[in-house]
Write a protein that holds these residues in place. Structure first.
Motif, PDB file in Angstrom:
ATOM      1  N   LYS A 240     -72.086  12.740  50.552  1.00 15.63           N
ATOM      2  CA  LYS A 240     -70.633  12.894  50.533  1.00 15.63           C
ATOM      3  C   LYS A 240     -70.019  12.333  49.276  1.00 15.63           C
ATOM      4  O   LYS A 240     -68.920  12.669  48.895  1.00 15.63           O
ATOM      5  CB  LYS A 240     -70.031  12.200  51.748  1.00 15.63           C
ATOM      6  CG  LYS A 240     -70.235  13.053  52.979  1.00 15.63           C
ATOM      7  CD  LYS A 240     -70.177  12.243  54.230  1.00 15.63           C
ATOM      8  CE  LYS A 240     -70.574  13.107  55.400  1.00 15.63           C
ATOM      9  NZ  LYS A 240     -71.316  12.369  56.396  1.00 15.63           N
ATOM     10  N   GLN A 241     -70.738  11.478  48.601  1.00 16.51           N
ATOM     11  CA  GLN A 241     -70.132  10.790  47.469  1.00 16.51           C
ATOM     12  C   GLN A 241     -70.961  10.977  46.213  1.00 16.51           C
ATOM     13  O   GLN A 241     -72.176  10.851  46.245  1.00 16.51           O
ATOM     14  CB  GLN A 241     -70.007   9.314  47.798  1.00 16.51           C
ATOM     15  CG  GLN A 241     -69.128   8.568  46.837  1.00 16.51           C
ATOM     16  CD  GLN A 241     -68.770   7.198  47.368  1.00 16.51           C
ATOM     17  OE1 GLN A 241     -68.984   6.896  48.531  1.00 16.51           O
ATOM     18  NE2 GLN A 241     -68.228   6.365  46.520  1.00 16.51           N
ATOM     19  N   GLY A 242     -70.300  11.277  45.100  1.00 18.80           N
ATOM     20  CA  GLY A 242     -70.985  11.525  43.844  1.00 18.80           C
ATOM     21  C   GLY A 242     -71.530  10.270  43.185  1.00 18.80           C
ATOM     22  O   GLY A 242     -71.349   9.161  43.685  1.00 18.80           O
ATOM     23  N   SER A 243     -72.201  10.447  42.067  1.00 20.62           N
ATOM     24  CA  SER A 243     -72.778   9.312  41.360  1.00 20.62           C
ATOM     25  C   SER A 243     -71.790   8.684  40.390  1.00 20.62           C
ATOM     26  O   SER A 243     -72.137   7.778  39.641  1.00 20.62           O
ATOM     27  CB  SER A 243     -74.017   9.744  40.575  1.00 20.62           C
ATOM     28  OG  SER A 243     -74.928  10.395  41.419  1.00 20.62           O
TER      29      SER A 243
ATOM     30  N   GLU B   2     -72.426  15.412  46.138  1.00 22.40           N
ATOM     31  CA  GLU B   2     -71.264  15.775  46.948  1.00 22.40           C
ATOM     32  C   GLU B   2     -71.388  17.246  47.342  1.00 22.40           C
ATOM     33  O   GLU B   2     -72.010  18.031  46.637  1.00 22.40           O
ATOM     34  CB  GLU B   2     -69.971  15.469  46.206  1.00 22.40           C
ATOM     35  CG  GLU B   2     -69.982  15.877  44.754  1.00 22.40           C
ATOM     36  CD  GLU B   2     -68.687  16.545  44.366  1.00 22.40           C
ATOM     37  OE1 GLU B   2     -67.662  16.250  44.971  1.00 22.40           O
ATOM     38  OE2 GLU B   2     -68.718  17.396  43.478  1.00 22.40           O
ATOM     39  N   PRO B   3     -70.804  17.617  48.462  1.00 27.15           N
ATOM     40  CA  PRO B   3     -71.114  18.915  49.059  1.00 27.15           C
ATOM     41  C   PRO B   3     -70.394  20.122  48.457  1.00 27.15           C
ATOM     42  O   PRO B   3     -70.863  21.241  48.618  1.00 27.15           O
ATOM     43  CB  PRO B   3     -70.668  18.734  50.525  1.00 27.15           C
ATOM     44  CG  PRO B   3     -69.646  17.669  50.492  1.00 27.15           C
ATOM     45  CD  PRO B   3     -69.967  16.789  49.327  1.00 27.15           C
ATOM     46  N   LYS B   4     -69.279  19.906  47.733  1.00 28.68           N
ATOM     47  CA  LYS B   4     -68.412  21.027  47.345  1.00 28.68           C
ATOM     48  C   LYS B   4     -69.145  22.138  46.601  1.00 28.68           C
ATOM     49  O   LYS B   4     -69.064  23.307  46.960  1.00 28.68           O
ATOM     50  CB  LYS B   4     -67.265  20.521  46.463  1.00 28.68           C
ATOM     51  CG  LYS B   4     -66.028  20.094  47.251  1.00 28.68           C
ATOM     52  CD  LYS B   4     -64.840  19.935  46.337  1.00 28.68           C
ATOM     53  CE  LYS B   4     -64.481  18.499  46.138  1.00 28.68           C
ATOM     54  NZ  LYS B   4     -63.306  18.261  45.319  1.00 28.68           N
TER      55      LYS B   4
ATOM     56  N   ASN C 267     -64.456   7.386  41.862  1.00 26.23           N
ATOM     57  CA  ASN C 267     -65.289   6.335  41.276  1.00 26.23           C
ATOM     58  C   ASN C 267     -65.604   6.605  39.801  1.00 26.23           C
ATOM     59  O   ASN C 267     -66.093   5.742  39.089  1.00 26.23           O
ATOM     60  CB  ASN C 267     -66.564   6.099  42.088  1.00 26.23           C
ATOM     61  CG  ASN C 267     -67.369   7.351  42.289  1.00 26.23           C
ATOM     62  OD1 ASN C 267     -66.980   8.434  41.851  1.00 26.23           O
ATOM     63  ND2 ASN C 267     -68.508   7.233  42.949  1.00 26.23           N
TER      64      ASN C 267
ATOM     65  N   GLN D  60     -64.376   6.011  50.181  1.00 31.51           N
ATOM     66  CA  GLN D  60     -64.658   5.867  48.758  1.00 31.51           C
ATOM     67  C   GLN D  60     -63.739   4.875  48.064  1.00 31.51           C
ATOM     68  O   GLN D  60     -64.150   4.207  47.121  1.00 31.51           O
ATOM     69  CB  GLN D  60     -64.521   7.230  48.079  1.00 31.51           C
ATOM     70  CG  GLN D  60     -64.902   7.171  46.616  1.00 31.51           C
ATOM     71  CD  GLN D  60     -64.981   8.532  45.995  1.00 31.51           C
ATOM     72  OE1 GLN D  60     -64.133   9.378  46.245  1.00 31.51           O
ATOM     73  NE2 GLN D  60     -65.998   8.753  45.197  1.00 31.51           N
TER      74      GLN D  60
ATOM     75  N   ASP E 127     -64.110  12.591  40.436  1.00 28.42           N
ATOM     76  CA  ASP E 127     -64.241  11.717  41.572  1.00 28.42           C
ATOM     77  C   ASP E 127     -63.509  10.410  41.300  1.00 28.42           C
ATOM     78  O   ASP E 127     -63.412   9.984  40.156  1.00 28.42           O
ATOM     79  CB  ASP E 127     -65.730  11.421  41.765  1.00 28.42           C
ATOM     80  CG  ASP E 127     -66.190  11.772  43.149  1.00 28.42           C
ATOM     81  OD1 ASP E 127     -65.400  12.394  43.888  1.00 28.42           O
ATOM     82  OD2 ASP E 127     -67.332  11.425  43.496  1.00 28.42           O
TER      83      ASP E 127
ATOM     84  N   MET F 200     -66.983  15.440  51.753  1.00 23.03           N
ATOM     85  CA  MET F 200     -65.598  14.996  51.532  1.00 23.03           C
ATOM     86  C   MET F 200     -65.502  13.480  51.681  1.00 23.03           C
ATOM     87  O   MET F 200     -65.950  12.918  52.674  1.00 23.03           O
ATOM     88  CB  MET F 200     -64.696  15.699  52.555  1.00 23.03           C
ATOM     89  CG  MET F 200     -63.223  15.411  52.400  1.00 23.03           C
ATOM     90  SD  MET F 200     -62.476  16.190  50.960  1.00 23.03           S
ATOM     91  CE  MET F 200     -62.146  17.825  51.615  1.00 23.03           C
ATOM     92  N   THR F 201     -64.964  12.847  50.683  1.00 20.42           N
ATOM     93  CA  THR F 201     -64.786  11.400  50.790  1.00 20.42           C
ATOM     94  C   THR F 201     -63.346  11.105  51.216  1.00 20.42           C
ATOM     95  O   THR F 201     -62.466  11.942  51.092  1.00 20.42           O
ATOM     96  CB  THR F 201     -65.038  10.721  49.443  1.00 20.42           C
ATOM     97  OG1 THR F 201     -64.142  11.288  48.495  1.00 20.42           O
ATOM     98  CG2 THR F 201     -66.450  10.910  48.988  1.00 20.42           C
TER      99      THR F 201
ATOM    100  N   CYS G 170     -66.979   8.813  54.950  1.00 22.84           N
ATOM    101  CA  CYS G 170     -67.432   8.314  53.659  1.00 22.84           C
ATOM    102  C   CYS G 170     -66.254   7.718  52.907  1.00 22.84           C
ATOM    103  O   CYS G 170     -65.547   8.396  52.170  1.00 22.84           O
ATOM    104  CB  CYS G 170     -68.080   9.425  52.844  1.00 22.84           C
ATOM    105  SG  CYS G 170     -68.764   8.839  51.314  1.00 22.84           S
TER     106      CYS G 170
END
Lengths: 460, 386
Positions: B89-92, B61-63, A269, A125, A267, A1-2, A123
């Protein structure tokens, strides 16, 4: 989780920000009540039961009024005094006072508060910065905070929600402030979501008109529209609440994928990655649907299709613009509720022929599906368009600036401030002119079918 | 013989989960020998006797990983290994460069260790399969990086990549860039690339399966179904009635797309020249089925004899249907979509749109040009087959 941190600066920024928190808590409570799944505090809240939630926010204002009211209101539990920064004397509608004077005086304190907020995230973001373009604190200090974010957190995405003043703005220096702020936004933000006051006024009026109209079959439930704060913590509605709720909904939708589950996550980003083909052209025009919800629940799939069509119509844009008659560089659709990928595909196919896209990005669609709809709706759509239709807004702003600047009206108020120089004005307006020029160049390609770029030949 | 799977990104993890679920339930229904071979191929038994997938799950990311793990555990039939998943925790952020240059190197050690553990659990390793999409950032960027690491560590093992090819419109705007970078790299690394096009699978869902509201679940399950039908045990010409032959071993650019025909007018009269075709028949009457049509010399390039280019695998065990046929074809079928994709990416590249997003993470304009060059070469080679 961000996680994301909301930074709200100035009177407008704080009012919008607080509507966001109120509605975010409402959504959080609603989702947990119907126990679709358990949210652990989501993108913006610190985990815990609702009365123990703390907002991931930094509130900055150079006067005390608005922030004090927040602290006396229903949201007081959500904020901690360490997240607030106020002064008493205000910025006098002067960008230079906000940016230079307060920016320098409060630099350390602001950075300190930002760092504290960031430490609470495992985290981090994205920063959501909310401020107006017309006032002194919002435009001046707001864009100074933007610079500080870039210096201190270079890898964290910066999305600015900027509220642009109406033509009949009561702040006489607002064109100066806006132009000076624009340069900062163009150079330092990852994405800017421009919102015009005038558009908000018109949307609110239309909803109020329709809800009083009372024609059978087209009755609007005001409680279920985007201007309503029903079910939130704040019981009494303040004059700008209806307008601010619209912007709050924009932020709720854009963060929905970070807060809830969905079959196609988007997301934060990914927004700038997909929608910003050239670094400076990062102004994304938002439109929200449904705005004018009809009470009668008629044919659901037609209503769904209508929602997609509306997102591209003029009266659903949050700025005064007509994207259909300008040029799309890219477009994102953030859909919430019970909508399938086939609904998305069908509607994109249906609408595509009527929407002009730049020749090298004919398929410039980015889509996200979040399964949890906003409170009171079965589905909703936020469209973010990187579209040359922002150009007229910017040109008008420049025109208003030039009118003042030609006479050097009020200039001395700015030049009195330490660190402010007259060259800032000319540089700022040049920066805007070159931005307008870039949009103009792209506009010029509209309707022309550019030949495919010659490919590499392979010697056989 | 066993296969170790690495599933990456949202798409890879969803398809991977569906695949194992189908493999497991199909093997459960099958005869003992078939089922033993299938089990050994894709699962191992824990000390408590539970079936654990020979899989490594990676996502930024974990989901999705969380969903896949819990869905598998809920079946009660199989599950993923406890220490065989990795997420951040964070995607690309849909950025191939972010996946390939930033996330990839960061997770290299962890993923290699997880793969090594799975490989050591196999009595005989027949190959590695990497399941990923080509459009996003994690599947494509990290997937390419991981394939490169696997190639370094297992230089002689068979590595096949299963790729989900994006819809023509509507998922990720930079998908053509991501795909070009992925394919150009994998072309040099992988022993075989299996491709499923989302648009084609979507059509299967709407036209053949008559699904009204098609969800990603439906699409993924069709992909997994076809993939499972290729991977499940079958009797080959030289297996002498024993279900144990290496299921992997197909040339580059194969296209399993049972029952669908492409437009017949790409170049000249020979519409879709093949280098190699593999037909897999399952269920009733497989031994009496007439397959001579697949050995028509007109289907193949002039310098290959049909009998050398055509392979037939059979299994009397029904797979989902009473009778089913799956075709894996290394042919010109992918030429058009590949050419389209490279063309679109090239047009975008001509105005340098979005390139700054890649440069930011260390992929230069020259890297793009190299990738374009090598794919143009592939396109040219395939168009000259006819």
């Amino acid at each position: 989780m961000t996680q994301s941190v909301v930074v709200q600066v100035g009177q407008c920024g704080n009012q919008v920000g607080c509507r966001f928190w109120d509605l975010a808590l409402r959504e959080h409570a609603h989702v947990n009540k119907v126990s679709l799944f358990t949210s652990d505090g989501g993108a913006c809240g610190v985990g815990g039961r609702i009365q123990h939630l703390k907002a991931r926010a930094v509130l900055v204002d150079m006067e005390e009024g608005v922030v004090n009211k927040i602290l006396q209101g229903a949201l007081r539990e959500v904020f901690d005094s360490s997240q607030l920064l106020t002064d008493v004397s205000g910025s006098g509608n002067n960008w230079a006072v906000g940016h230079m004077m307060y920016g320098t005086a409060y630099r350390e304190q602001i950075v300190d508060k930002l760092r504290k907020a960031a430490e609470h995230c495992d985290c981090l973001q994205c920063f959501f910065l909310i401020h107006s373009m017309g006032g002194g604190t919002g435009s001046g200090l707001g864009t100074r905070v933007l610079n500080l974010l870039k210096e201190e957190f270079p890898d964290v995405c910066r999305i600015v929600t900027a509220i642009y003043p109406s033509v009949e703005d009561d702040v006489i220096t607002s064109p100066y402030n806006s132009i000076l702020a624009m340069r900062e936004l163009t150079e330092h933000a990852d994405c800017v979501l421009p919102v015009e006051n005038q558009s908000l006024v018109e949307i609110v009026n239309k909803i109020k008109h329709m809800s009083n109209d009372g024609k059978p079959g087209s009755v609007i439930k005001r409680d279920s529209t985007v201007i309503s704060g029903q079910g939130g913590l704040s019981r009494t509605e303040k004059p700008f609440d209806a307008m601010n709720n619209i912007v709050a909904n924009l932020l709720l939708n854009i963060t929905s994928s970070a807060r809830f589950e969905g079959s196609l996550n988007m997301d934060l980003n990914e927004i700038s990655m997909n929608l910003v083909p050239f670094p400076r052209l990062h102004y994304l025009v938002p439109s929200l649907t449904p705005l004018y919800t009809l009470a009668d629940v008629s044919i659901p799939s037609r209503r769904l299709d209508q929602m997609f069509s509306d997102a591209f119509s003029k009266d659903h844009q949050l700025i005064q613009a007509d994207p259909k008659h300008s040029l799309y560089l890219a477009c994102a659709l953030i859909v919430r509720g019970n909508v399938q990928v086939s609904d998305l595909r069908r509607n994109i196919e249906r609408l595509k022929p009527s929407l002009p896209f730049v020749s090298w990005n004919q398929e410039g669609w980015k889509t996200g599906l979040c399964s949890v709809p906003p409170v009171g709706h079965c589905h909703s759509l936020l469209a973010l368009a990187n579209n040359t239709c922002v150009k007229p807004t910017f040109m008008e702003l420049r025109q208003r600036f030039t009118k003042l600047y030609r006479k050097k009206a009020h200039l001395h108020h700015y030049l009195h401030v330490d660190g402010m120089e007259q060259s800032f004005f000319s540089e700022a307006v040049n920066s805007l002119s070159s931005l307008i020029e870039e949009y103009h160049h792209l506009d010029a390609t509209k309707g022309r079918l550019l030949p495919d770029a010659p490919r590499f030949g392979i010697a056989s | 013989m066993s296969v170790v799977n690495v599933q990456l990104g949202q798409c890879g993890n969803q398809v991977g989960h569906e695949l194992f679920d189908i493999l497991c339930s199909d093997a459960q229904e099958g005869k003992k020998e078939y089922s033993t071979v299938s089990r050994e191929r894709f699962f191992h038994r824990t000390s408590h006797g539970e079936l654990e997938a020979r899989a490594v799950l990676v996502d930024m990311e974990p989901k999705v990983i969380r969903q896949s793990l819990s869905k598998a555990a809920k079946t009660g039939r199989w599950r993923y290994g406890e220490g065989s998943h990795f997420s951040q925790k964070q995607g690309s952020g849909n950025n191939w460069a972010n996946g390939f240059c930033v996330h990839g190197p960061r997770l290299r050690d962890v993923v290699e260790e997880m793969v090594r553990r799975e490989v050591e659990r196999c009595d005989r390793l027949s190959g590695l399969m990497v399941i990923m999409s080509v459009a996003g950032g994690t599947g494509s960027g990290v997937g390419t990086y991981v394939t490169q690491c696997l190639r370094d560590t297992y230089p002689k093992s068979f590595i096949v990549n299963h790729l989900t090819w994006p819809y023509g419109t509507g998922e990720v705007i930079v998908q053509n860039y991501n795909s070009v970078l992925t394919l150009a790299h994998l072309y040099k690394l992988s022993d075989g690339i299996l491709v499923h096009e989302n648009d084609m699978v979507h059509r299967i869902c709407s036209q053949l399966l008559n699904i009204k509201h098609i969800s990603f679940c439906d699409v993924n399950s069709v992909i997994a179904q076809q993939l499972a039908s290729i991977l499940q045990p079958a009797l080959t010409a030289d297996s002498h009635g024993v279900y144990s032959r290496n299921p992997l071993g197909i040339d580059w650019q194969v296209h399993p797309c049972a029952g669908l025909e492409r437009p017949r007018s790409l170049t000249g009269p020979s519409f879709n020249t093949s280098l190699a075709n593999l037909l897999i028949l399952r269920g009733k009457d497989v031994f009496s089925a007439e397959t001579g049509g697949f050995e028509d010399p007109a289907l193949y390039t002039s310098w290959l004899l049909p009998e050398a280019a055509f392979n037939l695998w059979k299994s009397p065990m029904p797979f989902k249907y009473e009778k089913s046929a799956t075709l894996v074809s290394n042919s010109q079928a992918l030429l058009r979509p590949l050419d389209n994709m490279v063309g679109k990416a090239w047009n975008m590249f001509a105005s340098r749109a979005y390139v700054h997003q890649y440069v930011k993470f260390g992929i230069s304009e020259e890297d793009f040009l190299d990738s374009f060059t090598s794919l143009e070469q592939v396109i040219s080679s395939y168009s000259q087959l006819g």
